[in-house]
Design an enzyme around this catalytic site. Sequence first.
Site, PDB file in Angstrom:
ATOM      1  CG  HIS A  48      -1.587   1.284   1.518  1.00 39.10           C
ATOM      2  ND1 HIS A  48      -2.463   1.946   0.698  1.00 39.10           N
ATOM      3  CD2 HIS A  48      -1.405   2.092   2.600  1.00 39.10           C
ATOM      4  CE1 HIS A  48      -2.810   3.099   1.266  1.00 39.10           C
ATOM      5  NE2 HIS A  48      -2.175   3.206   2.422  1.00 39.10           N
ATOM      6  CG  HIS A  72       1.230   6.899   4.292  1.00 36.13           C
ATOM      7  ND1 HIS A  72       1.526   6.118   3.204  1.00 36.13           N
ATOM      8  CD2 HIS A  72      -0.039   6.569   4.654  1.00 36.13           C
ATOM      9  CE1 HIS A  72       0.470   5.354   2.913  1.00 36.13           C
ATOM     10  NE2 HIS A  72      -0.490   5.608   3.788  1.00 36.13           N
ATOM     11  CD  GLU A  76      -2.604   5.658  14.179  1.00 33.92           C
ATOM     12  OE1 GLU A  76      -2.142   6.804  14.366  1.00 33.92           O
ATOM     13  OE2 GLU A  76      -3.429   5.108  14.928  1.00 33.92           O
ATOM     14  CG  ASP A  77      -1.206   1.334  10.724  1.00 35.85           C
ATOM     15  OD1 ASP A  77      -1.916   1.854  11.607  1.00 35.85           O
ATOM     16  OD2 ASP A  77      -1.497   1.358   9.514  1.00 35.85           O
ATOM     17  CG  ASP A 139      -3.488   6.966   2.617  1.00 35.73           C
ATOM     18  OD1 ASP A 139      -3.310   5.748   2.397  1.00 35.73           O
ATOM     19  OD2 ASP A 139      -3.969   7.413   3.677  1.00 35.73           O
ATOM     20  CG  ASP A 259     -21.972  18.160 -24.211  1.00 36.62           C
ATOM     21  OD1 ASP A 259     -22.958  17.635 -23.670  1.00 36.62           O
ATOM     22  OD2 ASP A 259     -21.473  19.225 -23.839  1.00 36.62           O
TER      23      ASP A 259
HETATM   24 MN    MN Z   1      -2.420   4.615   4.157  1.00 39.73          MN
END
Ligand code: MN
Length: 733
Positions: A48, A72, A76-77, A139, A259
């Site tokens: 990712h 990024h 957090e993870d 993201d 159009d």
């Molecule tokens: Mn992400």
Amino acid sequence: MMRQYELVERVKRYHPDADEALLDRAYVYAMRAHGQQKRASGDLFFSHPLEVAAILTDLKLDESTIVAAVLHDTIEDTDATREEIDSMFGPEIGALVDGLTKIKKLDFVSKKAKQGENFRKLLLAIAADVRVLLVKLADRLHNMRTLHYVAPEKRIRVAEETLEIYAPLAGRMGIQEMRDELEDLSFRYLKPEAYETITRRLEEVAQRNGPLIETIEKDLTARLAERGISAKVSGRRKRPYSIWRKMERKSIAFEQLSDIFGFRVIVDTIDDCYRALGVVHTTWPMVPGRYKDYISTPKQNDYRSIHTTVIGPGHQRVELQIRTAEMHEIAEYGIAAHALYKDGRTGGRTLMSESRAYQWLRRTVDLLAEGDSPEEFLEHTKLELFHDQVFCFTPKGRLIALPRGATPIDFAYAVHTDIGNTAVGAKINGRIAPLLSELQNGDEVEIVRAEGQVPPAAWESLVVTGKARAAIRRATRSAVRRQYAGLGRQILERAFERAGKAFSDDKLKAALPRLARQSIDDVLAAVGRGEMFSGDVVQAIYPEYREDRKPSSDGANGTGWFDIKGGDNLRFKVPGNNEEGSSKAIPIRGLNGDLPVRFAPEGGAVPGDRIVGILTPGEGITIYPIQSSALAAFEDSPDRWLDVRWAVEEGNRQRFPARIALNTINEPGTLATVAQVIAEHDGNIDNIIMRRRTPDFTDLTIDVSVWDLKHLNAIISELRAKRVVSKVTRVTG
Ligand code: MN
């Protein structure tokens, strides 16, 4: 999954001096940090951040942004920390990753109050470094591309949020391609059937029209080449979401959409843009009303292009966008394109700060500092993402954002309610301008104020902001009520005096139940409005009192009644204000004063006239000169007559209305002569009615505003002295 060398190659393609070691370090660091974490798709999580980085290399962003994209999700993870990232990649990248971490969990489909707060956080993080937004959008784009792996309930939430927040932000930043894709992907999950139908129809149309796109591409390229214009022409179908939005907006069926093909013509110079336009318009008939020149007037997000629609081969409506390569870059990459023209590294921000999109961002963030409630702010900002606003400034440089169409009155109320309530004029960019002018972006607005003003009620329907409308309604309502209550008090004080009874608020308060009113103010306003008679109030306090208000009586207190001869020998009576400055009479100061006053509609009244007031329910007092024949109509309603006197100070600069009638010789220049006399005496002409009686004479009825009776008489005498004027009289209704 993208390999380490592939990432480096992608960056090196547009930035040959890229710091390879830095990119490698980020790749390895993130891969280790995420380890065996999996995505909903079953892929390794690490794929990712790599895809996000790849999207950003398409935008040709600097290596710090690419590295931040790779990292990024680490803080957090995973076990990674800001300190570690700072020490390994430097504080610039550390700050970017930190910003992304702070906005990672923001939810915009939650309760209103929360949404606003979240949006505020998002914008603050973006404002610190706009590259945070670019990574965030990439993201979100990758998450949307892989949304089908996610649980259905969550899909809707993410798609809604994307359509409401991220797609408009991408558009606002001018990254059109990304906006289109975000919208289409959201649309697909939010309205699966509509998406399905439109996509299928588009396929059918493409098949039916066979090589149409190719034909037009070739044809147009050749025609342009004949004129020596080298151009890249490329055709495409419209996006499903943009088609759906158009169907919704115009409530039409797919068949009625004309159009659905669009062509881009990319040329070398601005000059070529206009020459190419000429070729297009001489080749195919243009559709009127569809031509737009965003080159001479770029959009807010820096977008520049010429748009036109023509009836192309096969009677298909074809939309064309004509632009230079540089304009195209900005149209596709928006704010990211500005970074591109700068030498990589961290330098991108200097140029970004000059772009309009970036200015918009800064100003929006400035709004945050104003400290509105978060919900209000979100409402405001969401709206603003879709509809353009105008940004104006106070003379001190404070930014005031207003909806398009806003006036200086809206501006004044946006700054402060008191400023709106006391506004009497405006200067826009240093020049006097009407309070109802439409404000333009970047206008500096100065409000001219006068204390003691009440905003005219008519403003309410002329302003565009809710804040101004509500404030005007409040101000006029309370001003009118205040005026009526003030008048009511004066009427009552005089009625009690005439009755020889004492009056006080306490006594009135005790009588409220008998008068069936809630408060003293209610009674005062009702009397002032003419809904309640002063005699009834006296009786409510003094039940034994019997009103004896007969004509020609009551000489004791000096407010006797006069017999006045009216125009046609009508006899009627007015209460006298026989003494100059009688304290028993209600003082009249003019319009916009503290009383609900107007002047006789057919002829006016000016200081120096002997006057009476007539109370009209719901309208306040109308002032008539006592010689006015209109007074005959009120003879049978003695309760409506009010004893009034002028209370206009020496040197008063307020004007009063009067009407004069002239009989003039009918020759060229007569009207000019009359107007000149009035102007030379500083009179103001409000209205002129001309009527030709005979071939030789013309009647003029002129409404003038003057300071007082002396002023009016001076004008009348001067007019009488003119050869072309045969007769002048004053009209008093
Ligand atoms: Mn992400």
